[in-house]
Design an enzyme around this catalytic site. Structure first.
Site, PDB file in Angstrom:
ATOM      1  N   ASP A 193      54.738 -60.733  10.820  1.00 54.01           N
ATOM      2  CA  ASP A 193      53.526 -60.021  10.404  1.00 54.01           C
ATOM      3  C   ASP A 193      52.309 -60.933  10.527  1.00 54.01           C
ATOM      4  O   ASP A 193      52.449 -62.164  10.501  1.00 54.01           O
ATOM      5  CB  ASP A 193      53.639 -59.563   8.940  1.00 54.01           C
ATOM      6  CG  ASP A 193      54.779 -58.581   8.748  1.00 54.01           C
ATOM      7  OD1 ASP A 193      55.184 -57.939   9.728  1.00 54.01           O
ATOM      8  OD2 ASP A 193      55.265 -58.475   7.601  1.00 54.01           O
TER       9      ASP A 193
HETATM   10  N1  URA Z   1      59.903 -59.697   6.949  1.00 53.91           N
HETATM   11  C1  URA Z   1      58.633 -59.287   6.683  1.00 53.91           C
HETATM   12  O1  URA Z   1      58.415 -58.493   5.784  1.00 53.91           O
HETATM   13  N2  URA Z   1      57.625 -59.810   7.426  1.00 53.91           N
HETATM   14  C2  URA Z   1      57.814 -60.715   8.409  1.00 53.91           C
HETATM   15  O2  URA Z   1      56.847 -61.159   9.041  1.00 53.91           O
HETATM   16  C3  URA Z   1      59.128 -61.140   8.677  1.00 53.91           C
HETATM   17  C4  URA Z   1      60.149 -60.620   7.936  1.00 53.91           C
END
Ligand code: URA
Length: 254
Positions: free
Chosen positions: A112
């Protein structure tokens, strides 16, 4: 391999541009200036070192690298809001050719925009496929900062499995331990969308910060600051190829 071809395969431009760079005296190999595009060099073992217009480079038949992803970057070639992680890479890595087309390296999976930490990139399509294959299930370790204190019940539920909204089949952490009042180390072998955030929400907590510290046996290098990258060594790539779930190394290297 001819020098012109070496530069071309490493992303320094079309064959014609590469020949021009060599003829104009912008290239050295192992410290020696070169002006013949047809000069032959041994590239086996990925040990050849050269410079192009003063930029030092290593020959790699295939590129495998780790990037310390900073917060506020998107893992997309066409980002919507934040700068792309690809802007952090030097242009040869973005311009490496694949079957005649410019393709560059690609991230293996996505983090993310607000997640930091270990991201792998490569131009090896088979490796991307293998690392993402459901059969392969490489463990990934996340360091989670939570909004509310972590309690034993939450850890138990994350290990036992929680149901997310898009699938009735529960997802569970392969390993999970509280490492502080608001800290959790969580190992996952799948990569569902926003999985850590959704799992924490499912047990009544909330992710405040998320950092990926390890993939298989490979930890994010201590010396690698956010935004920096490095080549992976051959044995690191081999270890990732052979990584299997059931061998998470939680707690190592922190
Ligand atoms: N899980 C999440 O919620 N975000 C990420 O970036 C990676 C794993």
């Amino acid at each position: 391999m001819h020098l012109e071809e070496i530069l071309y395969t490493q992303g320094f431009g079309t064959r014609r541009v590469c020949a021009g760079l060599i003829q104009q005296g912008f290239v050295t190999v192992e410290g020696r200036p070169q002006t013949d595009p047809g000069a032959d060099f041994d590239t086996t073992g990925d040990t050849l070192r050269f410079t192009v217009q003063g930029t030092a480079w290593e020959y790699h038949e295939k590129a495998y690298l780790m990037l310390h992803k900073p917060a506020g970057t998107e893992c997309s070639q066409k980002p919507s809001t934040y700068p792309s992680i690809y802007t952090l890479l030097p242009s040869p890595l973005r311009l490496r050719p694949n079957k005649g087309a410019v393709q560059g390296v690609q991230a293996i999976g996505r983090l993310d925009q607000d997640t930091t930490g270990l991201l792998l990139l490569t131009d090896d399509g088979q490796f991307i496929h293998r690392m993402g294959s459901p059969k392969h299930h490489v463990p990934k370790v996340y360091e989670v900062t939570t909004k509310h204190p972590v309690d034993a019940g939450q850890v138990e539920r994350l290990l036992a499995g929680v149901v997310l909204d898009d699938d009735p089949k529960p997802v569970r952490a392969a390993a999970c331990e509280a490492t502080g009042e608001l800290q959790l180390s969580l190992t996952l072998t799948e990569g569902k969308y926003h999985q850590v955030k959704r799992m924490l929400a499912a047990v009544g907590n909330r992710v405040e910060a998320l950092h990926r510290s390890r993939i298989g046996g490979l930890s994010l290098s201590d010396g690698l600051a956010p935004g920096q990258w490095r080549w992976l060594a051959t044995d690191e790539v081999e270890a990732l190829r052979n990584a299997r779930s059931g061998q998470p190394k939680v707690g190592v290297g922190r």
